[in-house]
Motif scaffolding. Structure first.
Motif, PDB file in Angstrom:
ATOM      1  N   GLU A 248       0.774  -1.272  -0.047  1.00 52.01           N
ATOM      2  CA  GLU A 248      -0.209  -0.035  -0.122  1.00 52.01           C
ATOM      3  C   GLU A 248       0.387   1.481  -0.139  1.00 52.01           C
ATOM      4  O   GLU A 248       0.658   2.145  -0.763  1.00 52.01           O
ATOM      5  CB  GLU A 248      -0.643   0.083   1.341  1.00 52.01           C
ATOM      6  CG  GLU A 248      -2.243  -0.861   1.338  1.00 52.01           C
ATOM      7  CD  GLU A 248      -3.147  -0.943   2.225  1.00 52.01           C
ATOM      8  OE1 GLU A 248      -2.652  -0.097   3.229  1.00 52.01           O
ATOM      9  OE2 GLU A 248      -4.030  -1.708   2.400  1.00 52.01           O
ATOM     10  N   LEU A 252       1.396   4.124  -3.000  1.00 50.50           N
ATOM     11  CA  LEU A 252       0.917   5.855  -2.341  1.00 50.50           C
ATOM     12  C   LEU A 252       2.930   6.420  -3.044  1.00 50.50           C
ATOM     13  O   LEU A 252       2.781   7.910  -3.535  1.00 50.50           O
ATOM     14  CB  LEU A 252       0.642   5.332  -1.097  1.00 50.50           C
ATOM     15  CG  LEU A 252      -0.672   5.550  -0.896  1.00 50.50           C
ATOM     16  CD1 LEU A 252      -1.466   5.467   0.389  1.00 50.50           C
ATOM     17  CD2 LEU A 252      -1.204   6.367  -2.007  1.00 50.50           C
ATOM     18  N   GLU A 277       0.596  10.086   3.312  1.00 48.04           N
ATOM     19  CA  GLU A 277      -1.395   9.874   2.831  1.00 48.04           C
ATOM     20  C   GLU A 277      -1.685   8.692   3.417  1.00 48.04           C
ATOM     21  O   GLU A 277      -2.656   8.425   4.018  1.00 48.04           O
ATOM     22  CB  GLU A 277      -0.838   9.545   1.784  1.00 48.04           C
ATOM     23  CG  GLU A 277      -2.146   9.153  -0.063  1.00 48.04           C
ATOM     24  CD  GLU A 277      -2.108  10.001  -0.582  1.00 48.04           C
ATOM     25  OE1 GLU A 277      -3.030   9.579  -0.894  1.00 48.04           O
ATOM     26  OE2 GLU A 277      -0.846  10.173  -1.406  1.00 48.04           O
ATOM     27  N   TRP A 278      -0.995   7.308   3.923  1.00 46.37           N
ATOM     28  CA  TRP A 278      -0.970   6.162   4.151  1.00 46.37           C
ATOM     29  C   TRP A 278      -1.679   6.373   5.911  1.00 46.37           C
ATOM     30  O   TRP A 278      -3.071   5.823   5.898  1.00 46.37           O
ATOM     31  CB  TRP A 278      -0.427   4.942   4.332  1.00 46.37           C
ATOM     32  CG  TRP A 278      -0.816   3.934   4.219  1.00 46.37           C
ATOM     33  CD1 TRP A 278      -1.339   3.084   4.235  1.00 46.37           C
ATOM     34  CD2 TRP A 278       0.271   3.169   5.663  1.00 46.37           C
ATOM     35  NE1 TRP A 278      -1.383   1.524   5.479  1.00 46.37           N
ATOM     36  CE2 TRP A 278      -0.347   2.183   6.135  1.00 46.37           C
ATOM     37  CE3 TRP A 278       1.194   3.568   7.188  1.00 46.37           C
ATOM     38  CZ2 TRP A 278      -0.075   0.964   7.432  1.00 46.37           C
ATOM     39  CZ3 TRP A 278       1.436   3.143   8.126  1.00 46.37           C
ATOM     40  CH2 TRP A 278       1.487   1.930   8.454  1.00 46.37           C
ATOM     41  N   HIS A 281      -5.277   8.965   5.562  1.00 41.28           N
ATOM     42  CA  HIS A 281      -5.735   8.497   4.560  1.00 41.28           C
ATOM     43  C   HIS A 281      -6.749   7.030   4.830  1.00 41.28           C
ATOM     44  O   HIS A 281      -7.251   6.259   4.512  1.00 41.28           O
ATOM     45  CB  HIS A 281      -6.140   9.410   3.666  1.00 41.28           C
ATOM     46  CG  HIS A 281      -5.436   9.931   3.427  1.00 41.28           C
ATOM     47  ND1 HIS A 281      -7.291  11.722   3.726  1.00 41.28           N
ATOM     48  CD2 HIS A 281      -4.510  11.731   3.049  1.00 41.28           C
ATOM     49  CE1 HIS A 281      -6.441  12.556   3.734  1.00 41.28           C
ATOM     50  NE2 HIS A 281      -4.888  12.419   3.585  1.00 41.28           N
ATOM     51  N   GLN A 282      -5.048   6.092   5.153  1.00 37.02           N
ATOM     52  CA  GLN A 282      -5.697   4.640   4.411  1.00 37.02           C
ATOM     53  C   GLN A 282      -5.126   3.690   6.003  1.00 37.02           C
ATOM     54  O   GLN A 282      -6.014   3.297   6.517  1.00 37.02           O
ATOM     55  CB  GLN A 282      -4.516   4.294   3.841  1.00 37.02           C
ATOM     56  CG  GLN A 282      -5.874   4.963   1.988  1.00 37.02           C
ATOM     57  CD  GLN A 282      -4.819   4.466   1.000  1.00 37.02           C
ATOM     58  OE1 GLN A 282      -4.209   3.086   1.300  1.00 37.02           O
ATOM     59  NE2 GLN A 282      -4.212   4.248  -0.069  1.00 37.02           N
ATOM     60  N   ARG A 283      -4.291   3.924   6.933  1.00 37.02           N
ATOM     61  CA  ARG A 283      -4.196   3.354   8.091  1.00 37.02           C
ATOM     62  C   ARG A 283      -5.249   2.487   9.297  1.00 37.02           C
ATOM     63  O   ARG A 283      -6.142   3.362   9.354  1.00 37.02           O
ATOM     64  CB  ARG A 283      -2.803   4.332   9.095  1.00 37.02           C
ATOM     65  CG  ARG A 283      -2.701   3.270   9.887  1.00 37.02           C
ATOM     66  CD  ARG A 283      -1.511   3.981  10.771  1.00 37.02           C
ATOM     67  NE  ARG A 283      -0.699   3.130  11.358  1.00 37.02           N
ATOM     68  CZ  ARG A 283       0.066   3.090  12.312  1.00 37.02           C
ATOM     69  NH1 ARG A 283       0.255   3.900  12.654  1.00 37.02           N
ATOM     70  NH2 ARG A 283       0.491   2.007  13.087  1.00 37.02           N
ATOM     71  N   ASN A 286     -10.887   2.212   9.533  1.00 33.21           N
ATOM     72  CA  ASN A 286     -11.827   2.889   8.681  1.00 33.21           C
ATOM     73  C   ASN A 286     -11.223   4.414   9.843  1.00 33.21           C
ATOM     74  O   ASN A 286      -9.566   4.562  10.021  1.00 33.21           O
ATOM     75  CB  ASN A 286     -12.978   2.829   9.393  1.00 33.21           C
ATOM     76  CG  ASN A 286     -13.144   2.420  10.999  1.00 33.21           C
ATOM     77  OD1 ASN A 286     -12.145   3.188  11.495  1.00 33.21           O
ATOM     78  ND2 ASN A 286     -13.296   1.325  11.189  1.00 33.21           N
ATOM     79  N   GLN A 287     -11.938   5.681   9.169  1.00 29.02           N
ATOM     80  CA  GLN A 287     -11.509   6.367   9.808  1.00 29.02           C
ATOM     81  C   GLN A 287     -11.913   7.299  11.367  1.00 29.02           C
ATOM     82  O   GLN A 287     -11.600   8.458  11.808  1.00 29.02           O
ATOM     83  CB  GLN A 287     -12.012   8.258   9.321  1.00 29.02           C
ATOM     84  CG  GLN A 287     -12.210   8.035   7.941  1.00 29.02           C
ATOM     85  CD  GLN A 287     -10.378   8.806   7.130  1.00 29.02           C
ATOM     86  OE1 GLN A 287      -9.814   9.334   8.284  1.00 29.02           O
ATOM     87  NE2 GLN A 287     -10.321   9.058   5.702  1.00 29.02           N
ATOM     88  N   ARG A 290      -7.932   7.764  12.879  1.00 28.22           N
ATOM     89  CA  ARG A 290      -6.667   8.018  12.456  1.00 28.22           C
ATOM     90  C   ARG A 290      -6.324  10.033  12.338  1.00 28.22           C
ATOM     91  O   ARG A 290      -5.636  10.135  13.125  1.00 28.22           O
ATOM     92  CB  ARG A 290      -7.538   8.359  10.701  1.00 28.22           C
ATOM     93  CG  ARG A 290      -6.869   7.085  10.603  1.00 28.22           C
ATOM     94  CD  ARG A 290      -7.642   7.000   8.588  1.00 28.22           C
ATOM     95  NE  ARG A 290      -7.708   5.499   8.125  1.00 28.22           N
ATOM     96  CZ  ARG A 290      -8.552   5.300   7.708  1.00 28.22           C
ATOM     97  NH1 ARG A 290      -8.856   5.523   6.730  1.00 28.22           N
ATOM     98  NH2 ARG A 290      -8.207   4.024   6.851  1.00 28.22           N
TER      99      ARG A 290
END
Length: 315
Positions: A248, A252, A277-278, A281-283, A286-287, A290
Protein backbone atom coordinates in the motif's frame (compact mmCIF):
# COMPACT_ATOMS: atom_id res chain seq x y z
CA UNK A 1 -20.41 11.98 12.08
CA UNK A 2 -17.54 9.47 12.48
CA UNK A 3 -17.27 8.06 16.00
CA UNK A 4 -13.84 9.57 16.69
CA UNK A 5 -14.83 13.09 15.55
CA UNK A 6 -17.71 14.10 17.80
CA UNK A 7 -18.38 17.66 16.58
CA UNK A 8 -16.50 20.17 14.45
CA UNK A 9 -16.63 23.37 12.42
CA UNK A 10 -14.51 24.12 9.39
CA UNK A 11 -13.43 26.85 6.99
CA UNK A 12 -13.07 26.24 3.27
CA UNK A 13 -13.61 22.83 1.70
CA UNK A 14 -15.92 20.31 3.36
CA UNK A 15 -13.95 17.73 5.43
CA UNK A 16 -13.46 14.13 4.29
CA UNK A 17 -16.50 12.90 6.26
CA UNK A 18 -18.79 15.47 4.67
CA UNK A 19 -20.16 16.80 7.96
CA UNK A 20 -19.59 19.70 10.32
CA UNK A 21 -20.62 23.37 10.51
CA UNK A 22 -19.09 25.74 7.93
CA UNK A 23 -17.45 28.88 9.26
CA UNK A 24 -18.04 32.34 7.82
CA UNK A 25 -15.27 34.80 7.04
CA UNK A 26 -16.31 36.89 10.06
CA UNK A 27 -15.75 33.90 12.37
CA UNK A 28 -12.13 33.21 11.52
CA UNK A 29 -10.58 35.61 14.04
CA UNK A 30 -13.13 35.11 16.83
CA UNK A 31 -12.52 32.10 19.08
CA UNK A 32 -15.80 32.52 20.98
CA UNK A 33 -17.85 32.30 17.76
CA UNK A 34 -15.88 29.29 16.54
CA UNK A 35 -16.23 27.65 19.94
CA UNK A 36 -20.01 27.86 19.60
CA UNK A 37 -20.22 26.77 15.96
CA UNK A 38 -17.90 23.82 16.55
CA UNK A 39 -20.15 22.51 19.33
CA UNK A 40 -17.58 23.15 22.05
CA UNK A 41 -19.73 25.58 24.07
CA UNK A 42 -20.30 23.10 26.89
CA UNK A 43 -18.78 22.93 30.36
CA UNK A 44 -17.39 20.20 32.56
CA UNK A 45 -17.45 19.63 36.31
CA UNK A 46 -15.80 17.28 38.79
CA UNK A 47 -17.90 14.57 40.37
CA UNK A 48 -17.24 12.06 43.14
CA UNK A 49 -16.58 8.41 42.28
CA UNK A 50 -18.03 5.77 44.57
CA UNK A 51 -16.86 2.14 44.64
CA UNK A 52 -19.64 -0.19 43.56
CA UNK A 53 -18.83 -2.88 46.13
CA UNK A 54 -18.03 -0.86 49.26
CA UNK A 55 -19.79 2.42 48.44
CA UNK A 56 -16.61 4.18 49.57
CA UNK A 57 -15.80 7.52 47.95
CA UNK A 58 -12.52 7.29 46.05
CA UNK A 59 -9.76 9.91 45.89
CA UNK A 60 -10.07 10.04 42.12
CA UNK A 61 -12.81 12.12 40.59
CA UNK A 62 -14.73 11.98 37.34
CA UNK A 63 -14.79 14.76 34.79
CA UNK A 64 -18.44 15.06 33.78
CA UNK A 65 -19.91 17.06 30.92
CA UNK A 66 -22.78 19.14 32.25
CA UNK A 67 -24.86 19.08 29.08
CA UNK A 68 -25.39 15.30 28.93
CA UNK A 69 -23.79 13.89 32.09
CA UNK A 70 -21.16 11.96 30.12
CA UNK A 71 -18.01 11.04 32.06
CA UNK A 72 -15.05 12.15 29.94
CA UNK A 73 -12.29 10.84 32.18
CA UNK A 74 -11.10 9.92 35.66
CA UNK A 75 -8.49 12.23 37.20
CA UNK A 76 -6.49 12.64 40.39
CA UNK A 77 -7.49 14.74 43.39
CA UNK A 78 -5.32 17.72 42.36
CA UNK A 79 -6.81 18.05 38.88
CA UNK A 80 -8.53 21.35 38.06
CA UNK A 81 -11.04 21.63 35.23
CA UNK A 82 -10.47 24.04 32.36
CA UNK A 83 -13.48 24.93 30.24
CA UNK A 84 -13.29 24.87 26.45
CA UNK A 85 -14.02 28.57 26.12
CA UNK A 86 -11.11 29.35 28.43
CA UNK A 87 -8.66 26.73 27.16
CA UNK A 88 -7.78 28.60 23.97
CA UNK A 89 -8.73 32.13 24.98
CA UNK A 90 -5.02 32.88 25.43
CA UNK A 91 -4.64 32.55 21.62
CA UNK A 92 -7.02 35.47 20.99
CA UNK A 93 -4.24 38.12 20.76
CA UNK A 94 -2.71 36.18 17.85
CA UNK A 95 -6.08 36.22 16.09
CA UNK A 96 -6.75 39.89 16.81
CA UNK A 97 -3.32 40.75 15.45
CA UNK A 98 -4.25 38.85 12.26
CA UNK A 99 -1.17 36.67 12.71
CA UNK A 100 -3.30 33.53 12.45
CA UNK A 101 -6.73 32.47 11.16
CA UNK A 102 -8.94 29.78 12.66
CA UNK A 103 -9.43 26.88 10.26
CA UNK A 104 -11.13 23.95 12.04
CA UNK A 105 -12.16 23.10 15.59
CA UNK A 106 -13.92 20.24 17.27
CA UNK A 107 -13.88 17.38 19.74
CA UNK A 108 -12.56 13.83 19.61
CA UNK A 109 -13.25 10.67 21.58
CA UNK A 110 -16.74 11.66 22.74
CA UNK A 111 -15.51 15.02 24.02
CA UNK A 112 -12.48 13.90 26.01
CA UNK A 113 -10.19 15.85 23.67
CA UNK A 114 -10.78 19.16 21.92
CA UNK A 115 -8.70 20.82 19.26
CA UNK A 116 -8.32 23.97 17.18
CA UNK A 117 -6.35 24.14 13.94
CA UNK A 118 -5.23 27.65 12.97
CA UNK A 119 -3.44 28.75 9.82
CA UNK A 120 -0.51 31.13 10.10
CA UNK A 121 -0.94 34.17 7.89
CA UNK A 122 2.46 33.80 6.28
CA UNK A 123 3.53 32.75 2.81
CA UNK A 124 3.45 28.99 2.20
CA UNK A 125 6.60 26.93 1.85
CA UNK A 126 7.43 26.21 -1.80
CA UNK A 127 9.15 22.82 -1.87
CA UNK A 128 9.22 22.53 -5.67
CA UNK A 129 7.25 24.03 -8.56
CA UNK A 130 3.58 23.22 -7.96
CA UNK A 131 4.23 21.74 -4.52
CA UNK A 132 3.52 23.96 -1.51
CA UNK A 133 3.20 23.40 2.24
CA UNK A 134 0.96 25.62 4.38
CA UNK A 135 1.83 26.53 7.97
CA UNK A 136 -0.70 25.48 10.61
CA UNK A 137 -0.78 25.57 14.42
CA UNK A 138 -2.54 22.80 16.32
CA UNK A 139 -3.95 23.76 19.72
CA UNK A 140 -5.28 20.94 21.88
CA UNK A 141 -6.68 20.25 25.35
CA UNK A 142 -7.97 17.16 27.14
CA UNK A 143 -10.68 16.55 29.73
CA UNK A 144 -9.48 13.05 30.64
CA UNK A 145 -6.27 14.09 32.40
CA UNK A 146 -4.02 12.81 29.60
CA UNK A 147 -3.48 16.04 27.67
CA UNK A 148 -2.70 19.52 28.94
CA UNK A 149 -3.26 22.65 26.90
CA UNK A 150 -0.54 22.60 24.28
CA UNK A 151 0.47 23.97 20.93
CA UNK A 152 2.23 22.21 18.09
CA UNK A 153 3.15 23.12 14.54
CA UNK A 154 1.58 21.14 11.70
CA UNK A 155 2.86 21.64 8.15
CA UNK A 156 0.19 20.51 5.67
CA UNK A 157 0.99 19.73 2.04
CA UNK A 158 -1.55 21.58 -0.09
CA UNK A 159 -1.74 19.18 -3.04
CA UNK A 160 -2.81 16.20 -0.91
CA UNK A 161 -3.71 17.63 2.54
CA UNK A 162 -1.11 15.35 4.17
CA UNK A 163 -0.03 16.33 7.68
CA UNK A 164 3.77 16.41 7.79
CA UNK A 165 6.25 16.28 10.66
CA UNK A 166 8.50 19.13 11.75
CA UNK A 167 12.21 18.45 11.39
CA UNK A 168 13.22 20.32 14.54
CA UNK A 169 12.20 20.66 18.17
CA UNK A 170 10.01 23.72 18.47
CA UNK A 171 11.18 26.58 20.67
CA UNK A 172 8.37 28.79 19.38
CA UNK A 173 5.81 26.19 20.43
CA UNK A 174 7.09 26.39 24.00
CA UNK A 175 6.86 30.17 23.93
CA UNK A 176 3.25 30.08 22.76
CA UNK A 177 2.38 27.57 25.48
CA UNK A 178 3.90 29.87 28.09
CA UNK A 179 1.35 32.52 27.19
CA UNK A 180 -1.34 30.38 28.81
CA UNK A 181 0.32 30.70 32.21
CA UNK A 182 1.22 34.39 31.91
CA UNK A 183 -0.71 37.58 31.22
CA UNK A 184 -2.48 36.95 27.88
CA UNK A 185 -2.53 40.67 27.09
CA UNK A 186 0.83 40.50 25.36
CA UNK A 187 1.64 43.49 23.22
CA UNK A 188 1.49 43.22 19.46
CA UNK A 189 5.26 43.36 19.05
CA UNK A 190 5.83 40.31 21.27
CA UNK A 191 3.09 38.38 19.47
CA UNK A 192 4.67 39.07 16.10
CA UNK A 193 8.10 38.11 17.43
CA UNK A 194 6.78 34.72 18.53
CA UNK A 195 5.08 34.13 15.18
CA UNK A 196 8.25 35.21 13.39
CA UNK A 197 10.18 32.59 15.36
CA UNK A 198 7.55 29.99 14.47
CA UNK A 199 7.80 31.02 10.83
CA UNK A 200 11.59 30.62 10.96
CA UNK A 201 11.16 27.08 12.26
CA UNK A 202 8.82 26.27 9.39
CA UNK A 203 11.37 27.70 6.96
CA UNK A 204 14.13 25.57 8.49
CA UNK A 205 11.97 22.49 8.11
CA UNK A 206 11.27 23.45 4.50
CA UNK A 207 14.99 23.17 3.77
CA UNK A 208 14.81 19.55 4.89
CA UNK A 209 11.79 18.96 2.66
CA UNK A 210 13.58 20.55 -0.30
CA UNK A 211 16.55 18.28 0.29
CA UNK A 212 14.27 15.26 0.02
CA UNK A 213 12.72 16.68 -3.16
CA UNK A 214 16.16 16.94 -4.79
CA UNK A 215 17.22 13.37 -4.01
CA UNK A 216 16.07 10.56 -6.30
CA UNK A 217 15.21 7.20 -4.77
CA UNK A 218 15.64 3.82 -6.47
CA UNK A 219 13.13 1.00 -6.25
CA UNK A 220 15.48 -0.96 -4.01
CA UNK A 221 15.96 1.99 -1.65
CA UNK A 222 12.23 2.71 -1.65
CA UNK A 223 11.56 -0.81 -0.43
CA UNK A 224 14.31 -0.45 2.18
CA UNK A 225 12.87 2.91 3.28
CA UNK A 226 9.39 1.50 3.84
CA UNK A 227 10.83 -1.48 5.71
CA UNK A 228 12.70 0.84 8.06
CA UNK A 229 9.62 2.98 8.69
CA UNK A 230 7.62 -0.15 9.53
CA UNK A 231 10.55 -1.46 11.61
CA UNK A 232 10.98 -4.64 9.59
CA UNK A 233 14.23 -6.30 10.66
CA UNK A 234 16.73 -7.38 8.01
CA UNK A 235 16.77 -10.98 9.23
CA UNK A 236 13.00 -11.18 9.68
CA UNK A 237 10.47 -12.36 7.11
CA UNK A 238 7.59 -9.87 7.10
CA UNK A 239 4.12 -11.13 7.97
CA UNK A 240 1.37 -11.11 5.36
CA UNK A 241 -0.16 -8.07 7.07
CA UNK A 242 3.15 -6.19 6.94
CA UNK A 243 3.68 -7.13 3.29
CA UNK A 244 0.22 -5.76 2.49
CA UNK A 245 1.03 -2.49 4.29
CA UNK A 246 4.32 -2.24 2.40
CA UNK A 247 2.51 -2.72 -0.89
CA UNK A 248 0.00 0.00 0.00
CA UNK A 249 2.68 2.48 1.03
CA UNK A 250 4.94 1.84 -1.95
CA UNK A 251 1.95 2.35 -4.24
CA UNK A 252 1.24 5.72 -2.59
CA UNK A 253 4.92 6.69 -2.79
CA UNK A 254 4.79 6.15 -6.53
CA UNK A 255 1.33 7.41 -7.44
CA UNK A 256 -0.21 9.03 -4.36
CA UNK A 257 -1.75 12.51 -4.46
CA UNK A 258 0.80 14.99 -5.76
CA UNK A 259 3.53 12.39 -6.11
CA UNK A 260 3.35 12.33 -9.90
CA UNK A 261 4.31 16.00 -10.17
CA UNK A 262 7.29 16.18 -12.59
CA UNK A 263 9.20 18.40 -10.16
CA UNK A 264 9.23 15.79 -7.36
CA UNK A 265 8.35 12.40 -8.86
CA UNK A 266 10.63 9.53 -7.82
CA UNK A 267 12.29 11.33 -4.91
CA UNK A 268 12.62 10.83 -1.17
CA UNK A 269 10.03 13.60 -0.81
CA UNK A 270 7.36 11.51 -2.55
CA UNK A 271 8.51 8.45 -0.58
CA UNK A 272 7.92 10.34 2.67
CA UNK A 273 4.57 11.67 1.44
CA UNK A 274 3.51 8.16 0.53
CA UNK A 275 3.86 7.32 4.21
CA UNK A 276 2.02 10.46 5.37
CA UNK A 277 -0.86 9.77 2.97
CA UNK A 278 -1.11 6.22 4.27
CA UNK A 279 -1.12 7.45 7.87
CA UNK A 280 -3.71 10.15 7.28
CA UNK A 281 -6.04 8.47 4.82
CA UNK A 282 -5.58 4.69 4.74
CA UNK A 283 -4.02 3.27 7.91
CA UNK A 284 -6.50 1.10 9.78
CA UNK A 285 -9.89 -0.16 8.66
CA UNK A 286 -11.74 3.18 8.80
CA UNK A 287 -11.48 6.87 9.72
CA UNK A 288 -12.58 6.24 13.29
CA UNK A 289 -9.23 6.80 14.96
CA UNK A 290 -6.97 8.24 12.26
CA UNK A 291 -7.18 11.90 13.22
CA UNK A 292 -6.56 11.28 16.90
CA UNK A 293 -3.66 8.90 16.15
CA UNK A 294 -2.12 11.27 13.62
CA UNK A 295 -2.09 14.16 16.08
CA UNK A 296 -1.71 12.50 19.46
CA UNK A 297 -0.98 8.79 19.04
CA UNK A 298 1.15 6.21 17.30
CA UNK A 299 0.77 7.67 13.81
CA UNK A 300 2.41 10.89 15.01
CA UNK A 301 5.44 8.84 16.06
CA UNK A 302 5.52 6.96 12.75
CA UNK A 303 5.27 10.27 10.89
CA UNK A 304 8.29 11.61 12.77
CA UNK A 305 10.23 8.39 12.17
CA UNK A 306 9.38 8.49 8.45
CA UNK A 307 10.81 11.99 8.09
CA UNK A 308 13.94 11.19 10.09
CA UNK A 309 14.52 7.99 8.08
CA UNK A 310 14.08 9.78 4.75
CA UNK A 311 16.55 12.49 5.77
CA UNK A 312 19.08 9.91 6.96
CA UNK A 313 18.87 7.90 3.73
CA UNK A 314 18.89 10.93 1.45
CA UNK A 315 22.22 12.39 2.60
Amino acid sequence: MPAEVETMAFAGATPWHGQGTPLEEADLHDWQKVCTKSGLDWEVELTAIVAADTQATLKQRGVRRKSDGRILGVVGPRYCVLQNRDAFQWFTPFLEAKEATLHTAGSLQEGSRVWVLAKMNRDPLVIAPGDEVEKFILLSHGHDGSLAVRCGFSPIRVVCANTLAMAHGSAASKLIRCKHTKDIQENLENIRETMTLANAEFEATAEQYKLLARKSISQADLKKYVERVLKVKDDQKPSTRTLNMMKEIIGLCESGKGNALPSVSGTYWTAYNGVTEWLGHQRGHNQRTRLNSLWFGDSANVNKLALETALAMAV
